[in-house]
Scaffold this active site. Sequence first.
Site, PDB file in Angstrom:
ATOM      1  CE1 TYR A  42      -3.155  -2.924   0.624  1.00 20.68           C
ATOM      2  CE2 TYR A  42      -4.529  -1.029   1.102  1.00 20.68           C
ATOM      3  CZ  TYR A  42      -4.400  -2.362   0.793  1.00 20.68           C
ATOM      4  OH  TYR A  42      -5.514  -3.126   0.652  1.00 20.68           O
ATOM      5  CE  LYS A  88       0.661 -17.816   0.616  1.00 20.82           C
ATOM      6  NZ  LYS A  88      -0.048 -19.064   0.866  1.00 20.82           N
ATOM      7  CG  ASP A  96      -2.868 -19.844   2.365  1.00 18.47           C
ATOM      8  OD1 ASP A  96      -2.093 -19.366   3.216  1.00 18.47           O
ATOM      9  OD2 ASP A  96      -2.552 -20.796   1.643  1.00 18.47           O
ATOM     10  CG  ASP A 105      -8.024  -3.702   2.668  1.00 19.01           C
ATOM     11  OD1 ASP A 105      -9.146  -3.585   3.183  1.00 19.01           O
ATOM     12  OD2 ASP A 105      -7.672  -3.087   1.653  1.00 19.01           O
TER      13      ASP A 105
END
Length: 397
Positions: free
Chosen positions: A143, A213, A264, A288
């Site tokens: 971002y 991740k 995930d 987000d």
Amino acid sequence: VVNGKLVIPDQPIIPFVRGDGTGPDIWAASQPVFDAAVAKAYGGKRRIVWLEVFAGETSFKQFNNWLPEDTVRAFQYYHIGIKGPLTTPVGTGIRSLNVALRMLLDLYACVRPVRWYAGVPSPVKHPEKVNMVIFREATEDVYAGVEWQADSPEARKLREFLKTELKVDPAKLPDDAGMGIKPVSTFKTKRLMRKAIQYALERGRRSVTIMHKGNIMKYTEGAFRNWCYELALAEFRDKVVTEEETWKGASTAGKVLIQDRIADSMFQQIQTRADEYDIIATMNLNGDYISDALAAMVGGLGITPSSNIGDEYALFEATHGTAPTYAGQDKGNPGAGILSGVMMLEHLGWKEAAKLITDGIERTIAKKLVTYDFARQMEGAKEIKCSEFGRAIIDNM
Ligand code: NAD
């Protein structure tokens, strides 16, 4: 602020922005709720003195300025503020007013509590199992806006640099690839994790789960994970226990459990084992996504508040936008805005007033008195106006 801690007077001045679209209706319903709760909890000893400041479309129309300097200064001077949703300016230099405010005030943690209120329509079977607080890092990651279009000279130059200087396999860098950079820093990771653990300790929460991740993005998301553990052990050693330590027999009694999950898998876990998770600490993009997924599970935009918190300043707001279709109709759901005020009261340390409001909301929804967005999904519900919902909360405190 004394020694890094807020010292709150009994009559603090708090700047507020009504906001655009449905913002003014929602504020009109919310402010009486805040005032009533504070009056009821402290019998006149405490009171919030509201100071109106301007931003967004309303401000642009009145002052030809989307974000007047006075507004930013007021938030800085008074340290705490609350705002309604703002129209994102189109075709100006400002990308988003919220991002601008976050950067100007260094509000690095976006904090979103997500819990279910009995009776609120939900797409899952057990929404009551959801009671989590997301700590989303809000100033870096993808971002940061460090990116270039595929056909730009910058992207070309960057691809060349990577191939020639850093010997990246050219097959990984096609000539038609847009290029983006993902900065994740030690400092910003650690200050986010520190806030999450402090919050967990102050409110007696059970665990902080690091969502990442890192198995794929080792030096950004993986590093985030490692730095979070490092911080937890360096600064809170006697107050936390890691999941790995529990495998070796350590007890979680009286301690905050620190664990991590791959992003995930986290999306599965919130649906299958929601009650096993509490605080989630994560980076900008993961945060987000998971915020919206969790919000949907407990009833969506009408009921999800958020706050943007830094070391010095804090700004509270609903998660939703201006809902322009319903502007001026006294129709939008003020629940999220009111709950952002609850977060603000908790931030002030005014827990009794905060509790009166959450109790009032619980009882109002249990009586099936709700705005249109919930009413259309709830059997036997009575649809009431935005302002009526506010009044019902006061009646039910
Ligand atoms: P939105 O949140 O305004 O609306 C999305 C949907 O949710 C619409 O169907 C809307 O009617 C409904 N909704 C939103 N708030 C509601 C409420 N309180 N009660 C009942 N229903 C509600 O998002 P959008 O349409 O994408 O954006 C509209 C404007 O708001 C844009 O200018 C956008 O940039 C801005 N925005 C501002 C913020 C903010 O200031 N924090 C956040 C998101 C969007």
